[in-house]
Scaffold this motif. Structure first.
Motif, PDB file in Angstrom:
ATOM      1  N   PHE A   1     -17.286  40.583 -30.486  1.00 41.12           N
ATOM      2  CA  PHE A   1     -16.295  40.673 -31.552  1.00 41.12           C
ATOM      3  C   PHE A   1     -15.550  41.998 -31.476  1.00 41.12           C
ATOM      4  O   PHE A   1     -16.116  43.035 -31.106  1.00 41.12           O
ATOM      5  CB  PHE A   1     -16.975  40.536 -32.925  1.00 41.12           C
ATOM      6  N   TYR A   2     -14.268  41.947 -31.855  1.00 37.33           N
ATOM      7  CA  TYR A   2     -13.461  43.160 -31.842  1.00 37.33           C
ATOM      8  C   TYR A   2     -13.938  44.154 -32.894  1.00 37.33           C
ATOM      9  O   TYR A   2     -13.831  45.361 -32.706  1.00 37.33           O
ATOM     10  CB  TYR A   2     -11.981  42.813 -32.091  1.00 37.33           C
ATOM     11  N   SER A   3     -14.458  43.633 -33.988  1.00 36.25           N
ATOM     12  CA  SER A   3     -14.990  44.511 -35.035  1.00 36.25           C
ATOM     13  C   SER A   3     -16.234  43.871 -35.635  1.00 36.25           C
ATOM     14  O   SER A   3     -16.367  42.639 -35.655  1.00 36.25           O
ATOM     15  CB  SER A   3     -13.948  44.758 -36.133  1.00 36.25           C
ATOM     16  N   ILE A   4     -17.129  44.698 -36.142  1.00 34.15           N
ATOM     17  CA  ILE A   4     -18.349  44.195 -36.761  1.00 34.15           C
ATOM     18  C   ILE A   4     -18.031  43.422 -38.032  1.00 34.15           C
ATOM     19  O   ILE A   4     -18.740  42.478 -38.399  1.00 34.15           O
ATOM     20  CB  ILE A   4     -19.326  45.355 -37.055  1.00 34.15           C
ATOM     21  N   HIS A   5     -16.934  43.781 -38.693  1.00 32.26           N
ATOM     22  CA  HIS A   5     -16.550  43.098 -39.921  1.00 32.26           C
ATOM     23  C   HIS A   5     -16.182  41.637 -39.649  1.00 32.26           C
ATOM     24  O   HIS A   5     -16.539  40.741 -40.421  1.00 32.26           O
ATOM     25  CB  HIS A   5     -15.370  43.819 -40.586  1.00 32.26           C
ATOM     26  N   GLU A   6     -15.471  41.388 -38.538  1.00 29.19           N
ATOM     27  CA  GLU A   6     -15.115  40.011 -38.185  1.00 29.19           C
ATOM     28  C   GLU A   6     -16.350  39.210 -37.796  1.00 29.19           C
ATOM     29  O   GLU A   6     -16.410  38.000 -38.016  1.00 29.19           O
ATOM     30  CB  GLU A   6     -14.083  39.988 -37.049  1.00 29.19           C
ATOM     31  N   TYR A   7     -17.338  39.873 -37.201  1.00 31.12           N
ATOM     32  CA  TYR A   7     -18.584  39.179 -36.870  1.00 31.12           C
ATOM     33  C   TYR A   7     -19.229  38.630 -38.137  1.00 31.12           C
ATOM     34  O   TYR A   7     -19.585  37.447 -38.214  1.00 31.12           O
ATOM     35  CB  TYR A   7     -19.556  40.121 -36.157  1.00 31.12           C
ATOM     36  N   TYR A   8     -19.383  39.485 -39.137  1.00 35.84           N
ATOM     37  CA  TYR A   8     -20.041  39.047 -40.366  1.00 35.84           C
ATOM     38  C   TYR A   8     -19.203  38.025 -41.125  1.00 35.84           C
ATOM     39  O   TYR A   8     -19.739  37.063 -41.678  1.00 35.84           O
ATOM     40  CB  TYR A   8     -20.366  40.243 -41.256  1.00 35.84           C
ATOM     41  N   SER A   9     -17.891  38.204 -41.151  1.00 34.47           N
ATOM     42  CA  SER A   9     -17.031  37.242 -41.830  1.00 34.47           C
ATOM     43  C   SER A   9     -17.151  35.861 -41.194  1.00 34.47           C
ATOM     44  O   SER A   9     -17.219  34.834 -41.884  1.00 34.47           O
ATOM     45  CB  SER A   9     -15.572  37.716 -41.778  1.00 34.47           C
TER      46      SER A   9
ATOM     47  N   LEU B   1     -21.589  40.447 -18.724  1.00 39.60           N
ATOM     48  CA  LEU B   1     -20.449  40.359 -19.628  1.00 39.60           C
ATOM     49  C   LEU B   1     -20.325  41.647 -20.433  1.00 39.60           C
ATOM     50  O   LEU B   1     -21.319  42.217 -20.884  1.00 39.60           O
ATOM     51  CB  LEU B   1     -20.607  39.168 -20.576  1.00 39.60           C
ATOM     52  N   LYS B   2     -19.102  42.100 -20.616  1.00 41.27           N
ATOM     53  CA  LYS B   2     -18.857  43.341 -21.351  1.00 41.27           C
ATOM     54  C   LYS B   2     -19.009  43.105 -22.853  1.00 41.27           C
ATOM     55  O   LYS B   2     -18.459  42.157 -23.408  1.00 41.27           O
ATOM     56  CB  LYS B   2     -17.457  43.866 -21.041  1.00 41.27           C
ATOM     57  N   LYS B   3     -19.756  43.988 -23.488  1.00 40.20           N
ATOM     58  CA  LYS B   3     -19.947  43.915 -24.932  1.00 40.20           C
ATOM     59  C   LYS B   3     -19.642  45.271 -25.562  1.00 40.20           C
ATOM     60  O   LYS B   3     -19.766  46.311 -24.922  1.00 40.20           O
ATOM     61  CB  LYS B   3     -21.393  43.511 -25.273  1.00 40.20           C
ATOM     62  N   VAL B   4     -19.246  45.204 -26.826  1.00 41.99           N
ATOM     63  CA  VAL B   4     -19.008  46.417 -27.603  1.00 41.99           C
ATOM     64  C   VAL B   4     -20.258  46.699 -28.426  1.00 41.99           C
ATOM     65  O   VAL B   4     -20.858  45.782 -28.991  1.00 41.99           O
ATOM     66  CB  VAL B   4     -17.792  46.239 -28.539  1.00 41.99           C
ATOM     67  N   GLU B   5     -20.663  47.955 -28.493  1.00 43.55           N
ATOM     68  CA  GLU B   5     -21.832  48.318 -29.296  1.00 43.55           C
ATOM     69  C   GLU B   5     -21.411  48.426 -30.766  1.00 43.55           C
ATOM     70  O   GLU B   5     -20.632  49.315 -31.129  1.00 43.55           O
ATOM     71  CB  GLU B   5     -22.419  49.639 -28.818  1.00 43.55           C
ATOM     72  N   HIS B   6     -21.899  47.503 -31.591  1.00 44.76           N
ATOM     73  CA  HIS B   6     -21.611  47.526 -33.024  1.00 44.76           C
ATOM     74  C   HIS B   6     -22.909  47.813 -33.785  1.00 44.76           C
ATOM     75  O   HIS B   6     -23.954  47.233 -33.474  1.00 44.76           O
ATOM     76  CB  HIS B   6     -21.073  46.178 -33.503  1.00 44.76           C
ATOM     77  N   ASN B   7     -22.833  48.677 -34.755  1.00 44.25           N
ATOM     78  CA  ASN B   7     -23.996  48.921 -35.619  1.00 44.25           C
ATOM     79  C   ASN B   7     -24.035  47.882 -36.736  1.00 44.25           C
ATOM     80  O   ASN B   7     -23.011  47.594 -37.354  1.00 44.25           O
ATOM     81  CB  ASN B   7     -23.921  50.323 -36.226  1.00 44.25           C
ATOM     82  N   PRO B   8     -25.203  47.291 -36.990  1.00 44.25           N
ATOM     83  CA  PRO B   8     -25.317  46.326 -38.098  1.00 44.25           C
ATOM     84  C   PRO B   8     -24.955  46.979 -39.425  1.00 44.25           C
ATOM     85  O   PRO B   8     -25.134  48.187 -39.607  1.00 44.25           O
ATOM     86  CB  PRO B   8     -26.801  45.937 -38.064  1.00 44.25           C
ATOM     87  N   LEU B   9     -24.420  46.179 -40.353  1.00 42.71           N
ATOM     88  CA  LEU B   9     -24.080  46.656 -41.684  1.00 42.71           C
ATOM     89  C   LEU B   9     -25.180  46.237 -42.650  1.00 42.71           C
ATOM     90  O   LEU B   9     -25.496  45.055 -42.774  1.00 42.71           O
ATOM     91  CB  LEU B   9     -22.729  46.086 -42.126  1.00 42.71           C
ATOM     92  N   GLN B  10     -25.763  47.202 -43.326  1.00 41.78           N
ATOM     93  CA  GLN B  10     -26.949  46.968 -44.144  1.00 41.78           C
ATOM     94  C   GLN B  10     -26.734  45.910 -45.219  1.00 41.78           C
ATOM     95  O   GLN B  10     -27.565  45.014 -45.396  1.00 41.78           O
ATOM     96  CB  GLN B  10     -27.396  48.285 -44.793  1.00 41.78           C
ATOM     97  N   GLU B  11     -25.627  45.997 -45.947  1.00 47.48           N
ATOM     98  CA  GLU B  11     -25.410  45.054 -47.042  1.00 47.48           C
ATOM     99  C   GLU B  11     -25.201  43.634 -46.525  1.00 47.48           C
ATOM    100  O   GLU B  11     -25.646  42.657 -47.136  1.00 47.48           O
ATOM    101  CB  GLU B  11     -24.227  45.500 -47.903  1.00 47.48           C
ATOM    102  N   ALA B  12     -24.521  43.511 -45.389  1.00 47.44           N
ATOM    103  CA  ALA B  12     -24.310  42.190 -44.792  1.00 47.44           C
ATOM    104  C   ALA B  12     -25.640  41.610 -44.314  1.00 47.44           C
ATOM    105  O   ALA B  12     -25.919  40.417 -44.490  1.00 47.44           O
ATOM    106  CB  ALA B  12     -23.319  42.287 -43.637  1.00 47.44           C
ATOM    107  N   GLU B  13     -26.464  42.464 -43.700  1.00 46.15           N
ATOM    108  CA  GLU B  13     -27.764  42.009 -43.224  1.00 46.15           C
ATOM    109  C   GLU B  13     -28.663  41.602 -44.394  1.00 46.15           C
ATOM    110  O   GLU B  13     -29.471  40.685 -44.266  1.00 46.15           O
ATOM    111  CB  GLU B  13     -28.431  43.103 -42.393  1.00 46.15           C
ATOM    112  N   LYS B  14     -28.520  42.251 -45.537  1.00 42.60           N
ATOM    113  CA  LYS B  14     -29.292  41.870 -46.725  1.00 42.60           C
ATOM    114  C   LYS B  14     -28.965  40.446 -47.141  1.00 42.60           C
ATOM    115  O   LYS B  14     -29.849  39.665 -47.517  1.00 42.60           O
ATOM    116  CB  LYS B  14     -28.955  42.806 -47.889  1.00 42.60           C
ATOM    117  N   ILE B  15     -27.682  40.126 -47.109  1.00 44.63           N
ATOM    118  CA  ILE B  15     -27.244  38.781 -47.502  1.00 44.63           C
ATOM    119  C   ILE B  15     -27.844  37.730 -46.571  1.00 44.63           C
ATOM    120  O   ILE B  15     -28.367  36.705 -47.011  1.00 44.63           O
ATOM    121  CB  ILE B  15     -25.708  38.694 -47.500  1.00 44.63           C
ATOM    122  N   ILE B  16     -27.778  38.004 -45.274  1.00 45.72           N
ATOM    123  CA  ILE B  16     -28.304  37.052 -44.289  1.00 45.72           C
ATOM    124  C   ILE B  16     -29.815  36.885 -44.463  1.00 45.72           C
ATOM    125  O   ILE B  16     -30.338  35.770 -44.475  1.00 45.72           O
ATOM    126  CB  ILE B  16     -27.965  37.534 -42.861  1.00 45.72           C
TER     127      ILE B  16
END
Length: 283
Positions: free
Chosen positions: A173-181, A124-139
């Motif tokens: 996900f189309y964007s990393i922001h939508e993933y975290y949201s 399956l095709k995936k987009v390479e997204h870099n994790p967002l530090q502040e979002a990962e802190k919350i999780i």
């Protein structure tokens, strides 16, 4: 009311004032398909199988893979045509004659989801997204969090009975922001479990009682917007947050006062997840 609370509500209400906003799913669809042929399963199989790639036992062996211990197969059903000789009365002569009749018989075979195998890489095709530090802190800061899986690439949900979140992999996900949201939305739902904030009752068959389903969705989406504000990504997701909220407000006869009721519960959920860690504020 916290500063984040005020900022989020103001931005959401501003978006709602713009009128109808179309909600967009943040990830690509991945229907159930055969790993080898890449052909999608059709008919009732779409309901029987979750999204992703499937292989038969023979295909797994041919590829040198293994089935994980304890994995269970699913079934794929199909209709197989066959010819049967039947006796019928000829309407003109009245004689009993033999005729060939084409019939369909229901058959099935077993398949395994690729997540239940070892040694077989997904195509399956995936987009390479870099994790967002502040979002990962919350999780990471959610100390009593449920298990998070990526087993079904087509659905994001919280299962209260299993205390488990499923969300498509970041790469879908189309964007990393939508993933975290999206993940924040499900994390807020999970705070309603009886062992946390107890918005859900122990004896409910699902996480959401039918009478409060719309309100719970508002709580989750407003809470997701608040966590997005903490992570510094709300500007990237607020339109879709508002669109989703708008869709549930329709179920409540566009009662915008419900936003404030839901926001109070959302604030409790956000505080539970973040433990009121002010260092996470990003405004």
């Amino acid at each position: 009311m916290s500063k984040v609370h005020e900022i989020v509500l103001e931005k959401i209400l501003q978006q709602l004032e713009r009128g109808e906003i179309p909600w967009k799913k943040g990830w690509t669809e991945n229907p159930p398909i055969n790993y080898i042929t890449r052909k999608p399963y059709t008919g009732i199989n779409v309901l029987l199988l979750k999204g992703g790639e499937y292989l038969t036992f023979k295909q797994i062996q041919q590829l040198g893979g293994k089935i994980k211990k304890g994995a269970k197969s699913e079934i794929v059903v199909f209709f197989k045509p066959y010819t049967k000789i039947v006796e019928e009365v000829d309407s003109e002569t009245g004689e009993v004659v033999e005729k060939e009749k084409e019939l369909l018989v229901l058959r099935y075979y077993h398949v395994f989801h690729i997540n239940d195998t070892e040694g077989i890489p997904s195509k399956l095709k995936k987009v390479e997204h870099n994790p967002l530090q502040e979002a990962e802190k919350i999780i990471a800061g959610y100390k009593n969090a449920p298990k998070i899986t990526h087993d079904n690439p087509n659905e994001a949900y919280y299962n209260a009975a299993k205390d488990l979140i499923n969300i498509p992999d970041k790469g879908f996900f189309y964007s990393i922001h939508e993933y975290y949201s999206t993940l924040f939305h499900e994390l807020i739902h999970s705070t309603g479990h009886p062992k946390r904030l107890n918005r859900f009752k122990e004896n409910e068959k699902s996480a959401f009682d039918a009478n409060s389903y719309s309100l719970e969705e508002l709580v989750a989406e407003i809470g997701a917007a608040m966590l997005s504000q903490y992570a510094g990504i709300m500007e990237k997701t607020v339109e879709n947050n508002a669109a989703y909220i708008q869709s549930w407000l329709k179920q409540l006869q566009n009662n915008k006062m419900m936003i404030f009721k839901a926001a109070a519960k959302a604030q409790q959920a956000v505080d539970y997840i973040t433990l009121k860690k002010e260092e996470l504020l990003c405004y």
